[in-house]
Scaffold this motif. Structure first.
Motif, PDB file in Angstrom:
ATOM      1  N   GLY A 236      27.089  61.482 -89.342  1.00 58.76           N
ATOM      2  CA  GLY A 236      27.860  60.269 -89.620  1.00 58.76           C
ATOM      3  C   GLY A 236      29.349  60.478 -89.408  1.00 58.76           C
ATOM      4  O   GLY A 236      30.033  59.630 -88.830  1.00 58.76           O
ATOM      5  N   PHE A 237      29.974  61.565 -89.857  1.00 54.86           N
ATOM      6  CA  PHE A 237      31.397  61.839 -89.669  1.00 54.86           C
ATOM      7  C   PHE A 237      31.735  61.989 -88.201  1.00 54.86           C
ATOM      8  O   PHE A 237      32.770  61.512 -87.719  1.00 54.86           O
ATOM      9  CB  PHE A 237      31.760  63.116 -90.441  1.00 54.86           C
ATOM     10  CG  PHE A 237      33.197  63.507 -90.279  1.00 54.86           C
ATOM     11  CD1 PHE A 237      34.195  62.836 -90.947  1.00 54.86           C
ATOM     12  CD2 PHE A 237      33.546  64.554 -89.413  1.00 54.86           C
ATOM     13  CE1 PHE A 237      35.516  63.191 -90.787  1.00 54.86           C
ATOM     14  CE2 PHE A 237      34.866  64.909 -89.254  1.00 54.86           C
ATOM     15  CZ  PHE A 237      35.861  64.225 -89.949  1.00 54.86           C
ATOM     16  N   GLY A 238      30.849  62.585 -87.475  1.00 57.66           N
ATOM     17  CA  GLY A 238      31.115  62.751 -86.049  1.00 57.66           C
ATOM     18  C   GLY A 238      31.084  61.425 -85.319  1.00 57.66           C
ATOM     19  O   GLY A 238      31.863  61.202 -84.380  1.00 57.66           O
TER      20      GLY A 238
ATOM     21  N   SER B 234      34.129  59.882 -83.174  1.00 60.18           N
ATOM     22  CA  SER B 234      33.975  59.494 -81.780  1.00 60.18           C
ATOM     23  C   SER B 234      34.365  58.032 -81.567  1.00 60.18           C
ATOM     24  O   SER B 234      34.939  57.662 -80.548  1.00 60.18           O
ATOM     25  CB  SER B 234      32.526  59.730 -81.335  1.00 60.18           C
ATOM     26  OG  SER B 234      31.646  58.933 -82.125  1.00 60.18           O
ATOM     27  N   THR B 235      34.098  57.206 -82.599  1.00 56.76           N
ATOM     28  CA  THR B 235      34.474  55.795 -82.494  1.00 56.76           C
ATOM     29  C   THR B 235      35.989  55.634 -82.472  1.00 56.76           C
ATOM     30  O   THR B 235      36.546  54.821 -81.725  1.00 56.76           O
ATOM     31  CB  THR B 235      33.880  55.010 -83.672  1.00 56.76           C
ATOM     32  OG1 THR B 235      32.447  55.162 -83.672  1.00 56.76           O
ATOM     33  CG2 THR B 235      34.227  53.530 -83.579  1.00 56.76           C
TER      34      THR B 235
ATOM     35  N   LYS C 288      38.164  57.825 -81.435  1.00 54.45           N
ATOM     36  CA  LYS C 288      38.658  58.293 -80.155  1.00 54.45           C
ATOM     37  C   LYS C 288      38.421  57.267 -79.058  1.00 54.45           C
ATOM     38  O   LYS C 288      39.239  57.096 -78.161  1.00 54.45           O
ATOM     39  CB  LYS C 288      37.950  59.601 -79.778  1.00 54.45           C
ATOM     40  CG  LYS C 288      38.383  60.786 -80.637  1.00 54.45           C
ATOM     41  CD  LYS C 288      37.662  62.058 -80.193  1.00 54.45           C
ATOM     42  CE  LYS C 288      38.099  63.259 -81.035  1.00 54.45           C
ATOM     43  NZ  LYS C 288      37.398  64.496 -80.616  1.00 54.45           N
ATOM     44  N   LYS C 289      37.329  56.550 -79.196  1.00 55.40           N
ATOM     45  CA  LYS C 289      36.991  55.575 -78.171  1.00 55.40           C
ATOM     46  C   LYS C 289      37.941  54.380 -78.191  1.00 55.40           C
ATOM     47  O   LYS C 289      38.343  53.870 -77.136  1.00 55.40           O
ATOM     48  CB  LYS C 289      35.545  55.126 -78.368  1.00 55.40           C
ATOM     49  CG  LYS C 289      35.077  54.115 -77.333  1.00 55.40           C
ATOM     50  CD  LYS C 289      33.617  53.764 -77.554  1.00 55.40           C
ATOM     51  CE  LYS C 289      33.140  52.748 -76.528  1.00 55.40           C
ATOM     52  NZ  LYS C 289      31.713  52.383 -76.743  1.00 55.40           N
ATOM     53  N   TYR C 290      38.281  53.935 -79.424  1.00 55.98           N
ATOM     54  CA  TYR C 290      39.129  52.741 -79.561  1.00 55.98           C
ATOM     55  C   TYR C 290      40.557  53.071 -80.032  1.00 55.98           C
ATOM     56  O   TYR C 290      41.234  52.255 -80.639  1.00 55.98           O
ATOM     57  CB  TYR C 290      38.510  51.753 -80.570  1.00 55.98           C
ATOM     58  CG  TYR C 290      37.163  51.244 -80.133  1.00 55.98           C
ATOM     59  CD1 TYR C 290      37.064  50.209 -79.185  1.00 55.98           C
ATOM     60  CD2 TYR C 290      35.996  51.765 -80.668  1.00 55.98           C
ATOM     61  CE1 TYR C 290      35.820  49.741 -78.795  1.00 55.98           C
ATOM     62  CE2 TYR C 290      34.758  51.292 -80.270  1.00 55.98           C
ATOM     63  CZ  TYR C 290      34.672  50.274 -79.334  1.00 55.98           C
ATOM     64  OH  TYR C 290      33.446  49.804 -78.949  1.00 55.98           O
ATOM     65  N   ARG C 291      41.002  54.283 -79.803  1.00 53.40           N
ATOM     66  CA  ARG C 291      42.315  54.695 -80.299  1.00 53.40           C
ATOM     67  C   ARG C 291      43.445  53.865 -79.704  1.00 53.40           C
ATOM     68  O   ARG C 291      44.426  53.556 -80.376  1.00 53.40           O
ATOM     69  CB  ARG C 291      42.540  56.174 -80.017  1.00 53.40           C
ATOM     70  CG  ARG C 291      42.508  56.559 -78.549  1.00 53.40           C
ATOM     71  CD  ARG C 291      42.736  58.072 -78.405  1.00 53.40           C
ATOM     72  NE  ARG C 291      42.757  58.491 -77.017  1.00 53.40           N
ATOM     73  CZ  ARG C 291      41.675  58.760 -76.308  1.00 53.40           C
ATOM     74  NH1 ARG C 291      40.463  58.627 -76.851  1.00 53.40           N
ATOM     75  NH2 ARG C 291      41.778  59.148 -75.039  1.00 53.40           N
ATOM     76  N   LEU C 292      43.337  53.449 -78.500  1.00 52.04           N
ATOM     77  CA  LEU C 292      44.403  52.653 -77.885  1.00 52.04           C
ATOM     78  C   LEU C 292      44.495  51.258 -78.517  1.00 52.04           C
ATOM     79  O   LEU C 292      45.596  50.766 -78.836  1.00 52.04           O
ATOM     80  CB  LEU C 292      44.142  52.520 -76.378  1.00 52.04           C
ATOM     81  CG  LEU C 292      45.216  51.732 -75.592  1.00 52.04           C
ATOM     82  CD1 LEU C 292      46.587  52.397 -75.755  1.00 52.04           C
ATOM     83  CD2 LEU C 292      44.830  51.620 -74.112  1.00 52.04           C
ATOM     84  N   ALA C 293      43.352  50.660 -78.752  1.00 55.07           N
ATOM     85  CA  ALA C 293      43.360  49.328 -79.373  1.00 55.07           C
ATOM     86  C   ALA C 293      43.897  49.397 -80.810  1.00 55.07           C
ATOM     87  O   ALA C 293      44.656  48.525 -81.267  1.00 55.07           O
ATOM     88  CB  ALA C 293      41.952  48.740 -79.359  1.00 55.07           C
ATOM     89  N   ILE C 294      43.483  50.464 -81.537  1.00 57.97           N
ATOM     90  CA  ILE C 294      43.961  50.615 -82.922  1.00 57.97           C
ATOM     91  C   ILE C 294      45.468  50.821 -82.934  1.00 57.97           C
ATOM     92  O   ILE C 294      46.191  50.253 -83.782  1.00 57.97           O
ATOM     93  CB  ILE C 294      43.225  51.775 -83.604  1.00 57.97           C
ATOM     94  CG1 ILE C 294      41.726  51.440 -83.741  1.00 57.97           C
ATOM     95  CG2 ILE C 294      43.844  52.094 -84.957  1.00 57.97           C
ATOM     96  CD1 ILE C 294      40.898  52.593 -84.264  1.00 57.97           C
TER      97      ILE C 294
END
Length: 363
Positions: free
Chosen positions: A17-19, A23-24, A26-32
Motif C-alpha cells: 500500500g505505501f509503495g 508511485s501515485t 510520482k506519477k502526478y507530481r507535476l499536477a500536484i
C-alpha cells in the motif's frame, strides 16, 4: 532444532500500500505542484486585497456618586447605588442618540466605509418612484425628485447608523465602574477618534440631562415660591382685616405702632427721673447730717428704708439671736460661741461703715 519461518501477509500488504501511494505521487507530481502553486498565489492575492481592520478601545469611568451642591437624585428619584443604574448607562452608550451624535460630529456619512453603495439611486430611482405614484395620483416630476431625495437621505442615514453600531462594541468590566468602548475601522486613527468621541458624547449627554433636570427643578421651585408669596400676601391681608374688625389695632397702621413705642419710652424716662429725684433727696439728707452718728441717721426714714441698710439690720438681728441661743448651751469660751460673737462683731462694724446710695461712706 530449527524453527520454521512464519509468513506475515499483513506486512506485505502494508508495504504494498505505501509503495502504491508513492508511485501515485510520482506519477502526478507535476499536477500536484501546479495546484499547490496556484493555491498559494491565489491566497496571496486574496490576503493582499483584503483591507485590514483596526480596533481601538477607550475605557470610560461611570461614577455613581458625584460631588454636587444639590442632590438631584433626591428630586428625580434616581438611586445610583443599584445595579440597574449601571445597566442603564451601558444601554445609553449603545443608544442611537449617542451614535448619531458621533456620526454627525465626525461627518461619517461622507466616508465610503460607512455609506457604501445605495440601491435605486439617481435617475433610475426617480423613474421608479414616478411610475409608482402615477398609478395612484397626479404628481409632478419635481415632487417625485424631492420625495426621492428625502428617501435617499433617510436610507443613507439608516445605513450609516447600522454600519456604525455593527462596528461599535460596549463591554463593561466585571465588578468595576469601568466600561470598554471599542470600535473597528479600516483607519486606525479614525477608530481611536471614534472610540474617544463616543465617551465624550456620553459625558456631554449626561451633563445635558442633569442640566435639564436642574433647570426644571429650578423652574418648579421658582413657581412654588411665587405661589407661597401670593399666599403670604393674602394671609397678611386677611389677618389685618380680622384685627381691624376685632378692634385689636387702630386704623393708624404703622404710625399707631410708632406712637405706642413712643409712649413706652416716655414712661421709662419718667421712671428714671423719679429714681434720680429720690437719689438726689437722699444725697441731700446725708450731706446735711454729716456730723450725725449711725444711730441718728438710722432714724431718718429715707435712710432706714434703704434696702442695703435693711439687709444689714436683719443680718445683725439674726447674729444676735444666734449668740443668745448659743449662750444658753455653751460657755463664753466655747468655739461655737466665739465664732458667733465674732460674726456679730463683724456685722456691727460693717453696719457702721455701710456706704450710702450716693457713693459716700457713713460712720
Amino acid at each position: 532444532m530449527l524453527e520454521t519461518p512464519v509468513n506475515h501477509p499483513q506486512r506485505k500488504e502494508a508495504n504494498f500500500g505505501f509503495g502504491s501511494y508513492l508511485s501515485t505521487l510520482k506519477k502526478y507530481r507535476l499536477a500536484i505542484f501546479l495546484l499547490t502553486t496556484l493555491t498559494a498565489v491565489v491566497s496571496y492575492f486574496l490576503v493582499q486585497s483584503t483591507t485590514p481592520v483596526y480596533r481601538a478601545t477607550a475605557v470610560l469611568l461611570i461614577e455613581a456618586q458625584q460631588q454636587k451642591a444639590v442632590s438631584i437624585e433626591e428630586v428625580v428619584g434616581i438611586d445610583t447605588s443599584k445595579k440597574e443604574y449601571y445597566l442603564t448607562q451601558f444601554e445609553i452608550l449603545k443608544s442611537n442618540k449617542i451614535a448619531q451624535h458621533v456620526i454627525d460630529k465626525l461627518d461619517l456619512a461622507t466616508l465610503p466605509e460607512f455609506n457604501g453603495q445605495l440601491e435605486d439611486t439617481g435617475l433610475l430611482a426617480t423613474i421608479k418612484a414616478w411610475l409608482k405614484s402615477s398609478l395612484s395620483t397626479q404628481t409632478t416630476l419635481s415632487e417625485i425628485q424631492a420625495t426621492t431625495m428625502l428617501t435617499r437621505q433617510e436610507k443613507l442615514k439608516r445605513k450609516v447608523l447600522a454600519t456604525f453600531k455593527d462596528k461599535l462594541t460596549i463591554a463593561p468590566i466585571r465588578n468595576t465602574q469601568l466600561v470598554k468602548i471599542s470600535f473597528e475601522s479600516e483607519d486606525p486613527i479614525l477608530a481611536a477618534h471614534i472610540a474617544n468621541e463616543v465617551g465624550n458624547s456620553y459625558i456631554q449627554s449626561n451633563l445635558e440631562a442633569r442640566l435639564s433636570i436642574t433647570s426644571q427643578t429650578s423652574d418648579w421651585l421658582r413657581e412654588r415660591l411665587d405661589e407661597l408669596k401670593q399666599q403670604l400676601v393674602e394671609s397678611e391681608a386677611r389677618l389685618s382685616n380680622f384685627m381691624q374688625q376685632e378692634g385689636l389695632i387702630d386704623f393708624s397702621g404703622i404710625n399707631g405702632l410708632a406712637s405706642v413705642e413712643l409712649t413706652e419710652l416716655t414712661n421709662q424716662l419718667s421712671a428714671a427721673r423719679d429714681r434720680r429725684i429720690a437719689a438726689e433727696s437722699l444725697s441731700y439728707l446725708l450731706n446735711k447730717n454729716k456730723s450725725a452718728d449711725a444711730a441718728s441717721l438710722s432714724t431718718v426714714s429715707e435712710i432706714s428704708n434703704h434696702p442695703q441698710l435693711r439687709d444689714i439690720r436683719l443680718a445683725e438681728i439674726d447674729a444676735e439671736k444666734r449668740v443668745s441661743e448659743l449662750s444658753k448651751r455653751y460657755g463664753p469660751k466655747h468655739d461655737k460661741m466665739i465664732q458667733a460673737q465674732a460674726q456679730l462683731a463683724t456685722i456691727q462694724r460693717h453696719a457702721k461703715k455701710t456706704p450710702d446710695p450716693t457713693g459716700q461712706r457713713s460712720g
